[in-house]
Scaffold this motif. Structure first.
Motif, PDB file in Angstrom:
ATOM      1  N   GLN A   9       0.746  -1.262  -0.004  1.00 32.94           N
ATOM      2  CA  GLN A   9       0.045  -0.064  -0.011  1.00 32.94           C
ATOM      3  C   GLN A   9       1.044   1.362   0.102  1.00 32.94           C
ATOM      4  OE1 GLN A   9      -3.290  -0.648   3.089  1.00 32.94           O
ATOM      5  NE2 GLN A   9      -2.068  -2.151   3.574  1.00 32.94           N
ATOM      6  N   ASN A  10       0.229   2.311  -0.374  1.00 33.88           N
ATOM      7  CA  ASN A  10       0.822   3.740  -0.322  1.00 33.88           C
ATOM      8  C   ASN A  10       2.160   3.867  -1.222  1.00 33.88           C
ATOM      9  OD1 ASN A  10      -0.883   4.075   1.951  1.00 33.88           O
ATOM     10  ND2 ASN A  10       0.782   3.446   3.342  1.00 33.88           N
ATOM     11  N   LEU A  11       2.382   3.303  -2.168  1.00 37.05           N
ATOM     12  CA  LEU A  11       3.303   3.222  -3.212  1.00 37.05           C
ATOM     13  C   LEU A  11       2.679   4.367  -4.386  1.00 37.05           C
ATOM     14  CD1 LEU A  11       6.032   2.604  -4.542  1.00 37.05           C
ATOM     15  CD2 LEU A  11       4.913   0.694  -5.687  1.00 37.05           C
ATOM     16  N   LYS A  12       3.517   5.445  -4.410  1.00 34.12           N
ATOM     17  CA  LYS A  12       3.142   6.733  -5.105  1.00 34.12           C
ATOM     18  C   LYS A  12       3.751   6.861  -6.434  1.00 34.12           C
ATOM     19  CE  LYS A  12       2.115   8.672  -1.004  1.00 34.12           C
ATOM     20  NZ  LYS A  12       2.684   7.656  -0.408  1.00 34.12           N
ATOM     21  N   CYS A  13       5.253   6.861  -6.180  1.00 31.82           N
ATOM     22  CA  CYS A  13       6.078   7.527  -7.332  1.00 31.82           C
ATOM     23  C   CYS A  13       7.543   7.029  -7.129  1.00 31.82           C
ATOM     24  CB  CYS A  13       6.233   8.904  -6.973  1.00 31.82           C
ATOM     25  SG  CYS A  13       7.118   9.458  -5.475  1.00 31.82           S
ATOM     26  N   GLY A  14       8.222   7.425  -8.070  1.00 31.75           N
ATOM     27  CA  GLY A  14       9.801   6.906  -8.240  1.00 31.75           C
ATOM     28  C   GLY A  14      10.317   7.187  -7.010  1.00 31.75           C
ATOM     29  N   GLY A  15      10.072   8.205  -6.142  1.00 32.66           N
ATOM     30  CA  GLY A  15      10.774   8.506  -5.042  1.00 32.66           C
ATOM     31  C   GLY A  15      10.635   7.319  -3.938  1.00 32.66           C
ATOM     32  N   CYS A  16       9.147   6.759  -4.039  1.00 30.90           N
ATOM     33  CA  CYS A  16       9.138   5.631  -2.876  1.00 30.90           C
ATOM     34  C   CYS A  16       9.899   4.205  -3.562  1.00 30.90           C
ATOM     35  CB  CYS A  16       7.352   5.323  -3.212  1.00 30.90           C
ATOM     36  SG  CYS A  16       6.267   6.498  -2.805  1.00 30.90           S
ATOM     37  N   VAL A  17       9.855   4.346  -4.798  1.00 33.76           N
ATOM     38  CA  VAL A  17      10.559   3.083  -5.538  1.00 33.76           C
ATOM     39  C   VAL A  17      11.908   3.023  -5.138  1.00 33.76           C
ATOM     40  CG1 VAL A  17      11.223   2.140  -7.631  1.00 33.76           C
ATOM     41  CG2 VAL A  17       8.807   2.739  -7.377  1.00 33.76           C
ATOM     42  N   ASN A  18      12.677   4.165  -5.151  1.00 32.58           N
ATOM     43  CA  ASN A  18      13.929   4.249  -5.001  1.00 32.58           C
ATOM     44  C   ASN A  18      14.255   4.107  -3.255  1.00 32.58           C
ATOM     45  OD1 ASN A  18      14.603   5.138  -7.220  1.00 32.58           O
ATOM     46  ND2 ASN A  18      14.750   7.376  -6.673  1.00 32.58           N
ATOM     47  N   THR A  19      13.346   4.759  -2.638  1.00 35.44           N
ATOM     48  CA  THR A  19      13.446   4.322  -0.945  1.00 35.44           C
ATOM     49  C   THR A  19      13.474   3.067  -0.616  1.00 35.44           C
ATOM     50  OG1 THR A  19      12.951   6.510  -0.456  1.00 35.44           O
ATOM     51  CG2 THR A  19      12.465   4.745   1.216  1.00 35.44           C
ATOM     52  N   ILE A  20      12.280   2.243  -1.261  1.00 34.31           N
ATOM     53  CA  ILE A  20      12.101   0.703  -1.068  1.00 34.31           C
ATOM     54  C   ILE A  20      13.177  -0.039  -1.510  1.00 34.31           C
ATOM     55  CG2 ILE A  20      10.672  -1.189  -1.745  1.00 34.31           C
ATOM     56  CD1 ILE A  20       8.163   1.096  -1.724  1.00 34.31           C
ATOM     57  N   THR A  21      13.668   0.427  -2.578  1.00 36.99           N
ATOM     58  CA  THR A  21      14.966  -0.661  -3.390  1.00 36.99           C
ATOM     59  C   THR A  21      16.036  -0.668  -2.553  1.00 36.99           C
ATOM     60  OG1 THR A  21      13.668  -0.116  -5.555  1.00 36.99           O
ATOM     61  CG2 THR A  21      16.217  -0.948  -5.486  1.00 36.99           C
ATOM     62  N   ALA A  22      16.417   0.810  -2.230  1.00 33.66           N
ATOM     63  CA  ALA A  22      17.639   0.983  -1.476  1.00 33.66           C
ATOM     64  C   ALA A  22      17.686   0.557  -0.108  1.00 33.66           C
ATOM     65  CB  ALA A  22      17.853   2.480  -1.264  1.00 33.66           C
ATOM     66  N   LYS A  23      16.320   0.462   0.659  1.00 37.26           N
ATOM     67  CA  LYS A  23      16.314  -0.172   1.945  1.00 37.26           C
ATOM     68  C   LYS A  23      16.192  -1.395   2.335  1.00 37.26           C
ATOM     69  CE  LYS A  23      16.421   3.988   4.318  1.00 37.26           C
ATOM     70  NZ  LYS A  23      17.678   4.267   5.132  1.00 37.26           N
ATOM     71  N   LEU A  24      15.721  -1.908   0.980  1.00 33.24           N
ATOM     72  CA  LEU A  24      15.536  -3.619   1.174  1.00 33.24           C
ATOM     73  C   LEU A  24      16.824  -4.299   0.719  1.00 33.24           C
ATOM     74  CD1 LEU A  24      11.973  -4.307  -0.387  1.00 33.24           C
ATOM     75  CD2 LEU A  24      12.388  -3.924   1.931  1.00 33.24           C
ATOM     76  N   LEU A  25      17.586  -3.693  -0.209  1.00 33.74           N
ATOM     77  CA  LEU A  25      18.909  -4.221  -0.417  1.00 33.74           C
ATOM     78  C   LEU A  25      19.836  -4.063   0.705  1.00 33.74           C
ATOM     79  CD1 LEU A  25      19.191  -3.013  -4.106  1.00 33.74           C
ATOM     80  CD2 LEU A  25      19.079  -5.297  -3.303  1.00 33.74           C
ATOM     81  N   GLU A  26      19.564  -3.530   1.806  1.00 34.14           N
ATOM     82  CA  GLU A  26      20.521  -3.403   2.940  1.00 34.14           C
ATOM     83  C   GLU A  26      20.336  -4.591   3.886  1.00 34.14           C
ATOM     84  OE1 GLU A  26      19.357   0.161   5.127  1.00 34.14           O
ATOM     85  OE2 GLU A  26      20.191   1.360   3.747  1.00 34.14           O
TER      86      GLU A  26
END
Length: 93
Positions: A9-26
């Protein structure tokens, strides 16, 4: 390695995509993270079921709970912060 997809839920834009990708790869043992803004899905490969659980928990903390989780006002607020952070990373502010 196993692969799974979580609808969030709450996925809105490319900024969200960037944050999710970076944080999950940690997260240890998480690779090949793919976030699809149009379908609100996050796909990734993981080693153990516990790793997939860590991803689900991280998504919730970032403000992007799975569709089977409650989407409270506090969680929605977290998603706006994560979104803004991701936009700053991509330089679109």
């Amino acid at each position: 390695m196993m692969k799974t997809t979580i609808t969030i839920q709450n996925l809105k834009c490319g900024g969200c995509v960037n944050t999710i990708t970076a944080k999950l790869l940690e997260i240890d043992n998480i690779v090949e993270v793919q976030v699809d803004k149009d379908s609100s899905t996050v796909a990734f490969r993981y080693k153990d079921p516990e790793d997939a659980f860590k991803v689900k928990e991280k998504l919730k903390k970032l403000g992007y709970p799975a569709v089977d989780n409650k989407n409270s006002l506090l969680i929605k607020a977290s998603s706006y912060i994560s979104c803004a952070s991701g936009k700053m990373q991509e330089g679109s502010f």
